[in-house]
Design a protein around this motif. Structure first.
Motif, PDB file in Angstrom:
ATOM      1  N   GLY A 164    -115.751  14.316  18.502  1.00  0.00           N
ATOM      2  CA  GLY A 164    -115.047  13.855  17.323  1.00  0.00           C
ATOM      3  C   GLY A 164    -114.228  14.900  16.601  1.00  0.00           C
ATOM      4  N   LYS A 165    -114.404  16.173  16.936  1.00  0.00           N
ATOM      5  CA  LYS A 165    -113.613  17.219  16.283  1.00  0.00           C
ATOM      6  C   LYS A 165    -112.424  17.577  17.162  1.00  0.00           C
ATOM      7  CE  LYS A 165    -117.382  19.271  13.718  1.00  0.00           C
ATOM      8  NZ  LYS A 165    -117.021  19.027  12.354  1.00  0.00           N
ATOM      9  N   VAL A 166    -111.243  17.556  16.556  1.00  0.00           N
ATOM     10  CA  VAL A 166    -110.007  17.819  17.288  1.00  0.00           C
ATOM     11  C   VAL A 166    -109.422  19.135  16.815  1.00  0.00           C
ATOM     12  CG1 VAL A 166    -107.678  16.994  17.797  1.00  0.00           C
ATOM     13  CG2 VAL A 166    -109.546  15.355  17.549  1.00  0.00           C
ATOM     14  N   ASN A 167    -109.156  20.024  17.756  1.00  0.00           N
ATOM     15  CA  ASN A 167    -108.425  21.248  17.446  1.00  0.00           C
ATOM     16  C   ASN A 167    -106.951  20.844  17.439  1.00  0.00           C
ATOM     17  OD1 ASN A 167    -106.913  23.641  17.623  1.00  0.00           O
ATOM     18  ND2 ASN A 167    -108.593  24.710  18.660  1.00  0.00           N
ATOM     19  N   GLU A 168    -106.433  20.544  16.263  1.00  0.00           N
ATOM     20  CA  GLU A 168    -105.086  19.987  16.138  1.00  0.00           C
ATOM     21  C   GLU A 168    -104.017  20.926  16.679  1.00  0.00           C
ATOM     22  OE1 GLU A 168    -104.342  18.540  12.172  1.00  0.00           O
ATOM     23  OE2 GLU A 168    -106.373  17.722  12.059  1.00  0.00           O
ATOM     24  N   GLU A 169    -104.176  22.217  16.430  1.00  0.00           N
ATOM     25  CA  GLU A 169    -103.187  23.184  16.909  1.00  0.00           C
ATOM     26  C   GLU A 169    -103.166  23.223  18.443  1.00  0.00           C
ATOM     27  OE1 GLU A 169    -102.484  27.962  16.707  1.00  0.00           O
ATOM     28  OE2 GLU A 169    -103.155  26.963  14.869  1.00  0.00           O
ATOM     29  N   GLU A 170    -104.338  23.210  19.054  1.00  0.00           N
ATOM     30  CA  GLU A 170    -104.418  23.216  20.520  1.00  0.00           C
ATOM     31  C   GLU A 170    -103.827  21.936  21.108  1.00  0.00           C
ATOM     32  OE1 GLU A 170    -108.232  22.514  23.029  1.00  0.00           O
ATOM     33  OE2 GLU A 170    -108.076  24.686  22.728  1.00  0.00           O
ATOM     34  N   PHE A 171    -104.139  20.791  20.487  1.00  0.00           N
ATOM     35  CA  PHE A 171    -103.626  19.511  20.973  1.00  0.00           C
ATOM     36  C   PHE A 171    -102.101  19.460  20.838  1.00  0.00           C
ATOM     37  CE2 PHE A 171    -103.050  14.787  20.325  1.00  0.00           C
ATOM     38  CZ  PHE A 171    -103.285  14.450  21.633  1.00  0.00           C
ATOM     39  N   GLU A 172    -101.594  19.936  19.705  1.00  0.00           N
ATOM     40  CA  GLU A 172    -100.146  19.970  19.494  1.00  0.00           C
ATOM     41  C   GLU A 172     -99.465  20.891  20.505  1.00  0.00           C
ATOM     42  OE1 GLU A 172     -97.736  21.908  16.018  1.00  0.00           O
ATOM     43  OE2 GLU A 172     -98.512  19.950  15.359  1.00  0.00           O
ATOM     44  N   ASP A 173    -100.061  22.044  20.777  1.00  0.00           N
ATOM     45  CA  ASP A 173     -99.512  22.969  21.776  1.00  0.00           C
ATOM     46  C   ASP A 173     -99.454  22.313  23.156  1.00  0.00           C
ATOM     47  OD1 ASP A 173     -99.169  24.934  19.866  1.00  0.00           O
ATOM     48  OD2 ASP A 173    -100.956  26.081  20.452  1.00  0.00           O
ATOM     49  N   LEU A 174    -100.507  21.562  23.504  1.00  0.00           N
ATOM     50  CA  LEU A 174    -100.536  20.858  24.787  1.00  0.00           C
ATOM     51  C   LEU A 174     -99.390  19.855  24.872  1.00  0.00           C
ATOM     52  CD1 LEU A 174    -102.010  20.165  27.478  1.00  0.00           C
ATOM     53  CD2 LEU A 174    -103.307  18.467  26.150  1.00  0.00           C
ATOM     54  N   LEU A 175     -99.226  19.038  23.818  1.00  0.00           N
ATOM     55  CA  LEU A 175     -98.146  18.047  23.819  1.00  0.00           C
ATOM     56  C   LEU A 175     -96.784  18.716  23.872  1.00  0.00           C
ATOM     57  CD1 LEU A 175     -99.472  15.470  21.188  1.00  0.00           C
ATOM     58  CD2 LEU A 175     -99.558  15.292  23.687  1.00  0.00           C
ATOM     59  N   ASN A 176     -96.604  19.806  23.126  1.00  0.00           N
ATOM     60  CA  ASN A 176     -95.329  20.519  23.142  1.00  0.00           C
ATOM     61  C   ASN A 176     -95.021  21.114  24.508  1.00  0.00           C
ATOM     62  OD1 ASN A 176     -94.441  20.030  20.519  1.00  0.00           O
ATOM     63  ND2 ASN A 176     -95.638  21.723  19.691  1.00  0.00           N
ATOM     64  N   SER A 177     -96.036  21.591  25.215  1.00  0.00           N
ATOM     65  CA  SER A 177     -95.795  22.154  26.551  1.00  0.00           C
ATOM     66  C   SER A 177     -95.298  21.078  27.511  1.00  0.00           C
ATOM     67  CB  SER A 177     -97.048  22.840  27.091  1.00  0.00           C
ATOM     68  OG  SER A 177     -98.057  21.916  27.418  1.00  0.00           O
ATOM     69  N   TYR A 178     -95.813  19.869  27.389  1.00  0.00           N
ATOM     70  CA  TYR A 178     -95.316  18.772  28.220  1.00  0.00           C
ATOM     71  C   TYR A 178     -93.927  18.328  27.760  1.00  0.00           C
ATOM     72  CZ  TYR A 178     -99.483  18.269  31.008  1.00  0.00           C
ATOM     73  OH  TYR A 178    -100.495  18.490  31.911  1.00  0.00           O
ATOM     74  N   GLY A 179     -93.682  18.353  26.459  1.00  0.00           N
ATOM     75  CA  GLY A 179     -92.374  17.999  25.927  1.00  0.00           C
ATOM     76  C   GLY A 179     -91.277  18.915  26.453  1.00  0.00           C
TER      77      GLY A 179
END
Length: 67
Positions: free
Chosen positions: A19-34
């Motif tokens: 239930g805990k999301v590392n928002e910065e890590e998740f955003e970095d992952l999405l940006n790398s695919y973007g």
């Protein structure tokens, strides 16, 4: 006619019961695919219980290059 390819990402949440999301890590992952041309088209979580999330599922697409 445009043709698309799709990718599904599974992002694990943290914490003892999830239930805990590392928002910065998740955003970095999405940006790398973007950067690679992927566009986020859907995002949802898989529930464990009482509203806690186990995984976040992100569905992405990009134009298919035929050749």
């Amino acid at each position: 006619m445009d043709q698309w390819e799709y990718k599904t990402l599974k992002y694990k949440t943290g914490g003892f019961l999830g239930g805990k999301v590392n928002e910065e890590e998740f955003e970095d992952l999405l940006n790398s695919y973007g950067i690679d041309g992927w566009e986020l088209i859907s995002c949802f979580d898989t529930s464990v219980h009482q509203g806690q999330s186990r995984d976040i599922i992100a569905v992405m697409k990009r134009r298919a290059y035929l050749g």
